[in-house]
Design a protein around this motif. Structure first.
Motif, PDB file in Angstrom:
ATOM      1  N   PRO A  16      30.655  32.803  76.478  1.00 46.33           N
ATOM      2  CA  PRO A  16      31.725  32.385  75.798  1.00 46.33           C
ATOM      3  C   PRO A  16      32.217  33.449  74.507  1.00 46.33           C
ATOM      4  O   PRO A  16      33.610  33.618  74.197  1.00 46.33           O
ATOM      5  CB  PRO A  16      31.354  31.031  75.202  1.00 46.33           C
ATOM      6  N   LEU A  17      31.355  33.976  74.098  1.00 42.29           N
ATOM      7  CA  LEU A  17      31.758  35.163  73.040  1.00 42.29           C
ATOM      8  C   LEU A  17      32.526  36.215  73.475  1.00 42.29           C
ATOM      9  O   LEU A  17      33.103  37.067  72.714  1.00 42.29           O
ATOM     10  CB  LEU A  17      30.415  35.618  72.231  1.00 42.29           C
ATOM     11  N   ASP A  18      32.475  36.421  75.014  1.00 48.82           N
ATOM     12  CA  ASP A  18      33.180  37.675  75.638  1.00 48.82           C
ATOM     13  C   ASP A  18      34.423  37.426  76.141  1.00 48.82           C
ATOM     14  O   ASP A  18      35.167  38.269  76.782  1.00 48.82           O
ATOM     15  CB  ASP A  18      32.336  38.063  76.615  1.00 48.82           C
ATOM     16  N   VAL A  19      34.952  36.047  76.123  1.00 44.11           N
ATOM     17  CA  VAL A  19      36.144  35.306  76.463  1.00 44.11           C
ATOM     18  C   VAL A  19      37.285  35.851  75.564  1.00 44.11           C
ATOM     19  O   VAL A  19      37.325  35.272  74.386  1.00 44.11           O
ATOM     20  CB  VAL A  19      35.945  34.062  76.881  1.00 44.11           C
ATOM     21  N   LYS A  20      38.298  36.552  76.087  1.00 44.05           N
ATOM     22  CA  LYS A  20      39.514  36.623  75.387  1.00 44.05           C
ATOM     23  C   LYS A  20      40.416  35.498  75.652  1.00 44.05           C
ATOM     24  O   LYS A  20      41.145  34.684  74.381  1.00 44.05           O
ATOM     25  CB  LYS A  20      40.316  37.831  75.706  1.00 44.05           C
ATOM     26  N   SER A  21      40.623  34.974  76.804  1.00 40.34           N
ATOM     27  CA  SER A  21      41.379  33.874  77.107  1.00 40.34           C
ATOM     28  C   SER A  21      41.140  33.201  78.552  1.00 40.34           C
ATOM     29  O   SER A  21      40.526  34.119  79.145  1.00 40.34           O
ATOM     30  CB  SER A  21      42.917  34.001  76.905  1.00 40.34           C
TER      31      SER A  21
END
Length: 112
Positions: A76-81
């Motif tokens: 989830p920390l790698d998700v921009k959108s």
């Protein structure tokens, strides 16, 4: 790449940059409960409530413009959108988008 302006139906969107999403353990927890009409059970996602005998109702998963078979390894920390396309908005992906489409955009080096 599909732009939101090109869509003819509403899109559910999760902005991964919001700090309220930092505490999620996995991407499925991030998606669960954030977009109306999307159901997440374990690692199974269902966007549309319709079912088909011959076809899967699993959504098409697209990460940074590339269709993938799994999103298990995305933090989830790698998700921009995350954008969820339903109905006619997903039809631009043809029959592959019949169960809906989940577009995931990851953070790049300069986004962090």
């Amino acid at each position: 790449k599909v732009k939101t302006n090109d869509l003819s139906a509403p899109v559910g969107k999760i902005d991964g940059k919001k700090s309220k999403y930092a505490g999620y353990n996995n991407i499925y927890d991030l998606i669960r409960g954030q977009v109306p009409g999307v159901q997440v059970h374990g690692t199974s996602i269902m966007i549309r409530s319709t079912t088909s005998i011959n076809e899967s109702n699993a959504p098409l998963l697209v990460v940074d413009g590339v269709p993938v078979s799994s999103i298990d390894n995305i933090s989830p920390l790698d998700v921009k959108s995350i954008e969820v396309l339903k109905g006619s908005a997903a039809s631009i992906y043809g029959t592959r988008g019949s169960g809906g489409v989940i577009l995931i955009h990851l953070l790049k080096g300069n986004d962090r």
